[in-house]
Structures are given as C-alpha cells and as structure tokens.
Design an enzyme around this catalytic site. Structure first.
Site, mmCIF file in Angstrom:
data_model
loop_
_atom_site.group_PDB
_atom_site.id
_atom_site.type_symbol
_atom_site.label_atom_id
_atom_site.label_comp_id
_atom_site.label_asym_id
_atom_site.label_seq_id
_atom_site.Cartn_x
_atom_site.Cartn_y
_atom_site.Cartn_z
ATOM 1 N N SER A 46 21.775 53.131 78.382
ATOM 2 C CA SER A 46 20.697 53.039 77.397
ATOM 3 C C SER A 46 19.948 51.712 77.459
ATOM 4 O O SER A 46 20.532 50.666 77.770
ATOM 5 C CB SER A 46 21.270 53.208 75.982
ATOM 6 O OG SER A 46 21.869 54.466 75.819
ATOM 7 N N HIS B 104 22.911 56.135 68.458
ATOM 8 C CA HIS B 104 24.162 56.550 69.106
ATOM 9 C C HIS B 104 25.384 56.311 68.217
ATOM 10 O O HIS B 104 26.288 57.159 68.172
ATOM 11 C CB HIS B 104 24.321 55.844 70.449
ATOM 12 C CG HIS B 104 23.373 56.332 71.496
ATOM 13 N ND1 HIS B 104 23.388 57.625 71.951
ATOM 14 C CD2 HIS B 104 22.364 55.702 72.167
ATOM 15 C CE1 HIS B 104 22.435 57.776 72.865
ATOM 16 N NE2 HIS B 104 21.805 56.630 73.005
#
Length: 456
Positions: A299, A384
């Site tokens: 990410s 997340h």
C-alpha cells in the site's frame, strides 16, 4: 433482466407523458424545482414516472450554476415540515408510544428523500442519481454547503448499495471491452498506461483482478482490486508492474498481494465497499488456490512526506535534524533527483543511518500521528485497520515512481489480512482505535534517531 426492466419503465413513462402533456405540468417543463414539487404531489404511477424522467432529462441539460441553484432549492425547500415535526414531538411527549414514535419518524424525514426515491424509479435512475451526487459534492465545496442534501443521498445510497446487492466478478482479458476501458480509466493507485499494460495485470496465471458491480449500474464497476500471486511478502511495486518480470506458476505462489484498490464512482463517496471486497476476494482465492498462506497489501502512504516535512519544520527542527543525522530537505531533494536508485538495483546512494531514520519516522507516523478523534492520520491505514488488517512492514524503495516519491519518499507498507484474526483486529480498532502492528514496526519507532526527531 435489467434491460427488460428498463424497457418496461420506459413504456410506462411513455404512456405517462401523454397524460402529462394534457395536464398543467407543461408550464413547469423548464423549471426543475416546480417539476420536483409536482412529482411529490403526483399519485399516478405512469404520470410520476414521466415527470421524474423529464426532471432528470432537464437536470442533465443544466449548466453548473443552474445545478447549484437546484441543489440550493433542495436544501431550502425540500426539508422536513418543521411545523408537522413540532406537532409530532408534542404528541409523542403526551403519549410516548411506538405509534407516536413512528409518526414522528415519518414526518421528520426530509421531503427530498422521497423525491430521490421517486427519481430512482425511472429507467437508469440509480445511475443518474449517482452522477447527480457527484455534481452535488463538486458544487458544495469544503465545507459542503449542501451537507444536509448530501446526507440524504448518502442515507439512501447506503441502503441501495448494501452488500446484499453487490455482485463480485473476475476481470479477465475476456471481459467486455466497455468494462476493461473503465478499469483503465478508474485505476487510481498505479496508472494503467495502455491496453498492453492492462493485459499484463489481468491475463497471466499469477495475476487476478476482481470488481464489485450493482445490478442497476450496467457495465459500471463500483470498486476493483488487482492481485499479484507471489512467493513471500512483496516489498516493492516496481517488480510487480514490470513488463520484463518472470511469470510465476500460480501453484507455486504462497502469498496474494493486493497492490491496487480503486473506487470508481465519485457519487458513491462514503459508501464503503473495500472491506467486503478484500475479504470476499481472499475467500475466492482460497477456493481456487487452497495452498495460499498469506493475504497482504502493498500500500501507498499518501500523506507521509507532507506530514514529515511539516513536522520537522516546527520550532527546534534544526537541532532535531542534527541529533538524528537527518537533513530532511537534502534527503527530499536527493529522492526527487532519483538518487534512491533503480527498482532493480541493490545500490543505495542514501546513507544507512538516513534510511533507518526515515523508516523509523514512518513507523512513528503510523503509530502516533492521529486526528483529534484518535484515528490515524493516514487514510489508507484507517481503511485497512478498520477492515481488520495488521500493520506489518515498512518497505524502503517500495515505489520509486514520481508519485511514490512525492507522497512518501518512495516508502510503501504491507498490511496483512490474517483471516483468523480479522474480526478481533477490527474490534480492537473500532472500539479503541487500537493500532494492531507487528513488533518490527514498534521497534522502528523506538530507535534513538527517531526519538531524537520527535523529542521536541
């Protein structure tokens, strides 16, 4: 089935238009606000569909200022009937029963919610309303001048786009071109530069792509995720996207890396799909490839560089930089000059102590940089952790693209989705804003160089 339903609605609307043309609505043809009032007062189904369809057609022809004026009218004239609300409150106070509570709830609903519901009954109504909300968000500015109107749209969209209506579909090279074109256009993390670039991401045996669709939005993905099947934890996106990479037999992979997640519809901002998508894709992959052991992301860290440069420009920054052996301005200039080295080389022009300090500063950012609400500053981290992932590893030279360097000095991060711990991690974050992180992250943040940087 969707096409048949739309054709049926169009047929009913056509009959309604004949009735409408003989009525007094003709005078309101060029006034969307008067059409809206007429629609709310209309009891006939065919006439209501015709008016709703005409209102949406008229809206599509409005320019920016005229659309803003329409939204302002929705805010000013289509809220709840306040007098009726006061009466209902008084009735409930005198008789606090379930019936009076239901009556109060009904009259407290803004009239524009009923208007949006009636507009949604037209052919392609949902699709057109999603576009309308995108216009609303753009017209409102920051803070949103039409926040009450937007709250009504979001309230209704949360019901219409709940998980029960979403359809997960794999995106392959055989997917219709009209959808593939939109995948290229909507990719928001790592730009897809060409059809061949797209093909490299979805055709090989070690690549997957999945998207959520809604039955009312034909050929319009809501969100999609790109997956790389690899051995071990991926620490850089360059090798994943490289045209020269060596393909891996999917049977040899032990890890699924979610390296790009893109929301597609601006008008659905605030409606979360990603938490469902990642978990369902992980389950789908396990069905196909039961030998997979790890599910993780690679990410971006979109706000890290901006935060770091701002934090170290505060009072005392000079002494902090000396204590940590880190001149952030010089480091930033060297990053922008490409001195981190190529993605495929082991050479690193940045001194090891600087690398350690910057990585540790990123760990501090993840663990301690928070909003007043207590949530982390980083939006990707919030997403997340809220889904139940674990903050696992910070990757030096993870993304050496101009965008990656501009956002995070080239750093990326892995979040791990441990399917046996997702719910536990989610509850820890949702209840206490607890950041579930691997020991290595916490150790990085405790380094002497980082403690010197944040001492003041």
């Amino acid at each position: 089935m969707t096409s048949f339903f739309n054709d049926l609605l169009n047929s009913i609307a056509e009959r309604g238009r004949a009735l409408v043309e003989r009525g007094d609505v003709r005078a309101a043809n060029d006034d969307p606000v008067r059409l809206a009032e007429r629609l709310l007062s209309q009891s006939g189904e065919a006439s209501a569909l015709a008016i709703a369809d005409r209102l949406l057609d008229l809206y599509d022809r409005l320019d920016g200022p005229a659309r803003a004026a329409f939204f302002q009218a929705l805010a000013d004239r289509f809220g709840p009937d306040l007098a009726a609300v006061e009466t209902a409150i008084a009735r409930y106070a005198g008789n606090p029963s379930s019936a009076e509570a239901a009556r109060l709830h009904a009259v407290a609903e803004p009239r524009r919610q009923d208007l949006v519901r009636k507009l949604n009954r037209t052919a392609r109504g949902t699709e057109r309303l999603v576009r309308m909300r995108a216009d609303l968000l753009a017209a409102g500015g920051r803070p949103n001048a039409f926040s009450e109107v937007d709250a009504d749209f979001e309230h209704l969209f949360r019901s219409w786009f709940n998980r029960g209506f979403l359809v997960l579909q794999p995106i392959t090279w055989n997917t219709p071109a009209i959808i593939l074109e939109k995948i290229i256009a909507y990719e928001a993390v790592h730009e897809i530069c060409s059809w061949e670039d797209l093909r490299r991401r979805i055709e090989p045996a070690d690549r997957r792509c999945y998207a959520f669709f809604h039955p009312s939005l034909n050929d319009e993905p809501l969100i999609f995720v790109e997956v790389a099947l690899v051995r071990g934890m991926a620490d850089a996106v360059g090798p994943i996207l490289s045209a020269e990479r060596k393909q891996l037999d999917a049977a040899q992979a032990d890890t699924a890396i979610f390296y790009s997640i893109s929301n597609c519809q601006v008008g659905l901002k605030g409606i979360s799909f990603g938490n469902f998508l990642i978990k369902q894709v992980a389950r789908e992959l396990l069905k196909e490839l039961p030998h997979l052991k790890t599910f993780a992301t690679l990410s971006p860290i979109p706000g890290f560089r901006r935060w770091a440069e701002s934090a170290l420009q505060q009072e005392g920054a000079e002494s902090l930089a000396v204590a940590a052996h880190l001149d952030l301005s010089d480091f930033a200039a060297r990053v922008d000059a490409g001195e981190l080295g190529g993605a495929d080389t082991d050479e690193d022009a940045i001194a090891p102590n600087v690398r350690t300090a910057v990585s540790g500063l990123a760990a501090h950012y993840f663990l301690n940089a928070k909003h007043r609400s207590g949530q982390p500053l980083d939006p990707v981290q919030r997403f997340h952790l809220g889904n139940g992932a674990r903050l696992d590893r910070i990757n030096w030279r993870g993304d050496l693209s101009p965008r990656g360097c501009a956002q995070s000095f080239g750093l990326m991060v892995n979040y791990v989705y441990d399917l046996d711990r997702i719910e536990e991690n989610h509850e820890a974050y949702a209840q206490r804003w607890e950041i579930v992180a691997a020991p290595g992250i916490r150790q990085l943040a405790r380094q002497r160089s980082v403690q010197a940087l944040i001492a003041a």
